[in-house]
Scaffold this motif. Structure first.
Motif, PDB file in Angstrom:
ATOM      1  N   LYS A  28      49.754  38.165  37.712  1.00 26.68           N
ATOM      2  CA  LYS A  28      48.961  37.530  36.665  1.00 26.68           C
ATOM      3  C   LYS A  28      49.763  36.426  35.987  1.00 26.68           C
ATOM      4  CE  LYS A  28      48.076  41.348  34.468  1.00 26.68           C
ATOM      5  NZ  LYS A  28      47.556  42.324  33.477  1.00 26.68           N
ATOM      6  N   GLN A  29      49.070  35.353  35.625  1.00 28.87           N
ATOM      7  CA  GLN A  29      49.714  34.215  34.986  1.00 28.87           C
ATOM      8  C   GLN A  29      48.905  33.771  33.780  1.00 28.87           C
ATOM      9  OE1 GLN A  29      50.711  30.971  37.678  1.00 28.87           O
ATOM     10  NE2 GLN A  29      50.776  32.370  39.417  1.00 28.87           N
ATOM     11  N   ARG A  34      43.885  31.862  39.006  1.00 26.83           N
ATOM     12  CA  ARG A  34      43.371  32.972  39.811  1.00 26.83           C
ATOM     13  C   ARG A  34      44.512  33.641  40.579  1.00 26.83           C
ATOM     14  NH1 ARG A  34      40.380  33.249  45.200  1.00 26.83           N
ATOM     15  NH2 ARG A  34      39.067  35.106  45.003  1.00 26.83           N
ATOM     16  N   THR A  35      44.681  34.938  40.372  1.00 27.05           N
ATOM     17  CA  THR A  35      45.715  35.702  41.064  1.00 27.05           C
ATOM     18  C   THR A  35      45.105  36.971  41.645  1.00 27.05           C
ATOM     19  OG1 THR A  35      46.392  37.035  39.144  1.00 27.05           O
ATOM     20  CG2 THR A  35      47.449  34.862  39.423  1.00 27.05           C
ATOM     21  N   GLN A  37      46.386  40.086  41.553  1.00 26.75           N
ATOM     22  CA  GLN A  37      46.479  41.165  40.573  1.00 26.75           C
ATOM     23  C   GLN A  37      45.378  41.044  39.521  1.00 26.75           C
ATOM     24  OE1 GLN A  37      50.057  41.206  38.209  1.00 26.75           O
ATOM     25  NE2 GLN A  37      49.631  43.204  37.325  1.00 26.75           N
ATOM     26  N   GLY A  38      45.208  39.838  38.991  1.00 22.25           N
ATOM     27  CA  GLY A  38      44.195  39.646  37.962  1.00 22.25           C
ATOM     28  C   GLY A  38      42.802  39.951  38.454  1.00 22.25           C
ATOM     29  N   GLU A  39      42.498  39.536  39.679  1.00 24.41           N
ATOM     30  CA  GLU A  39      41.162  39.758  40.219  1.00 24.41           C
ATOM     31  C   GLU A  39      40.886  41.238  40.446  1.00 24.41           C
ATOM     32  OE1 GLU A  39      38.336  37.721  43.548  1.00 24.41           O
ATOM     33  OE2 GLU A  39      39.372  36.693  41.927  1.00 24.41           O
ATOM     34  N   GLU A  41      42.414  43.841  38.960  1.00 26.61           N
ATOM     35  CA  GLU A  41      42.362  44.532  37.675  1.00 26.61           C
ATOM     36  C   GLU A  41      41.031  44.284  36.965  1.00 26.61           C
ATOM     37  OE1 GLU A  41      47.175  44.711  36.717  1.00 26.61           O
ATOM     38  OE2 GLU A  41      45.855  43.487  35.449  1.00 26.61           O
ATOM     39  N   ASP A  42      40.520  43.068  37.051  1.00 31.34           N
ATOM     40  CA  ASP A  42      39.214  42.761  36.455  1.00 31.34           C
ATOM     41  C   ASP A  42      38.109  43.565  37.129  1.00 31.34           C
ATOM     42  OD1 ASP A  42      40.354  40.982  34.713  1.00 31.34           O
ATOM     43  OD2 ASP A  42      39.735  39.181  35.805  1.00 31.34           O
ATOM     44  N   THR A  54      42.622  47.573  30.414  1.00 34.73           N
ATOM     45  CA  THR A  54      43.104  47.108  31.713  1.00 34.73           C
ATOM     46  C   THR A  54      44.155  48.075  32.229  1.00 34.73           C
ATOM     47  OG1 THR A  54      42.689  44.772  31.223  1.00 34.73           O
ATOM     48  CG2 THR A  54      44.302  45.254  32.947  1.00 34.73           C
ATOM     49  N   GLU A  56      47.015  48.436  34.684  1.00 37.38           N
ATOM     50  CA  GLU A  56      47.862  47.474  35.389  1.00 37.38           C
ATOM     51  C   GLU A  56      48.350  47.995  36.731  1.00 37.38           C
ATOM     52  OE1 GLU A  56      50.984  45.849  33.082  1.00 37.38           O
ATOM     53  OE2 GLU A  56      49.664  45.167  31.462  1.00 37.38           O
TER      54      GLU A  56
END
Length: 292
Positions: A28-29, A34-35, A37-39, A41-42, A54, A56
């Motif tokens: 995540k940044q 778009r990463t 990990q972020g996608e 976790e969402d 969230t 992690e």
């Protein structure tokens, strides 16, 4: 986040794949990039109806922007009640929520002592390149590098021998403050397939930042005759970054597989991977497990 599974939680192992073309790497940044990990976790927050919570992920190999993965592994700690409620339909729900360039193939309760990052005993990458005069097959252009000089694969394999084993790979890594560059390179071999694509297999206990792509960059210079077979080994021995070593483009690189010990050895490996790593006669440096 604590490394221990907290009371009332269960650790879930995720096995996944992704095409890294449109991701700014795994981690995540800031700034909404778009990463992977972020996608995930969402998506996990949505399908478990966790609202603002969230959960992690911890990953085996934090891949850079543009790098792909076929055999990535991560873990996430979920409340036991939440896991019990969603486990049977979690994969199907995630498949419906995630973009088509990332897939989760397995979500299972991890054995005691499992840590996706620190329990791993090796990571295996493949880098694919072609020297075909006409370039890369358009259907493979996102996963194969074009090198516009003929490559001598035998010379590249000979050069690779000097890089095997435990060394300080400072000459092939992007330095990070407080992180060691000592790694054990277990395999580095290249094979030309019937389709003309040269696949380099690179396996190590861990990789420091840009290590795989720097190693491939050095071997390509040997393969096309711009440097002698001895050159990559001499660069390694010098222990400093050499401006002649190019970090090749990320799209040819894929994390293929992550290896773990038997279940009864997971906790011991988890602990050992955090220990200070040194070469004989060198000062101790805090261990670090990062990847290309």
């Amino acid at each position: 986040m604590s490394d221990e599974v907290q009371p009332g939680f269960v650790r879930v192992r995720l096995d996944l794949s992704y095409d890294g073309t449109d991701f700014h790497g795994w981690a995540k940044q800031a700034g909404g990039k778009r990463t992977v990990q972020g996608e995930i976790e969402d998506a996990l927050r949505t399908v478990t109806r966790s609202r603002d919570t969230t959960y992690e992920l911890t990953v085996a190999g934090r891949t850079d922007a543009g790098v792909h993965a076929r055999g990535q592994v991560a873990h996430v700690d979920l409340p036991r009640e939440l896991w019990a409620e969603h486990r049977e339909k979690l994969l199907k729900r995630l498949a419906g929520r995630l973009s088509r360039d990332v897939r989760i193939w397995s979500a299972v309760e991890a054995p005691a002592g499992f840590d996706a990052r620190f329990s791993a005993i090796w990571r295996r990458y493949a880098y694919r390149v072609t020297d075909a005069p006409g370039g890369v097959d358009p259907l493979l252009r996102g996963h194969v590098l074009w090198h516009d000089w003929p490559l001598d694969v035998a010379a590249m394999n000979e050069a690779a021998k000097a890089l095997l084993g435990e060394h300080d790979f400072a000459a092939y890594c992007k330095k990070r403050e407080g992180a060691t560059t000592i790694r054990t390179l277990q395999e580095l071999s290249l094979v030309r397939g019937d389709d003309g694509i040269v696949t380099a297999t690179v396996r190590a206990d861990a990789f420091c930042h840009n290590m795989v792509r720097s190693l491939i960059g050095a071997l390509l210079f040997v393969g096309d005759g711009h440097r002698p077979v001895e050159w990559p080994g001499k660069v390694l021995a010098a222990g400093v970054r050499d401006s002649a070593v190019h970090v090749v483009r990320p799209h040819g690189l894929t994390l293929e597989e992550v290896g773990y010990p038997a279940d009864d050895q997971l906790a011991a490996r988890n602990l050992a991977a955090r220990n200070r790593r040194t070469l004989p006669g060198a000062a101790a440096v805090e261990g670090c497990v990062t990847c290309d």
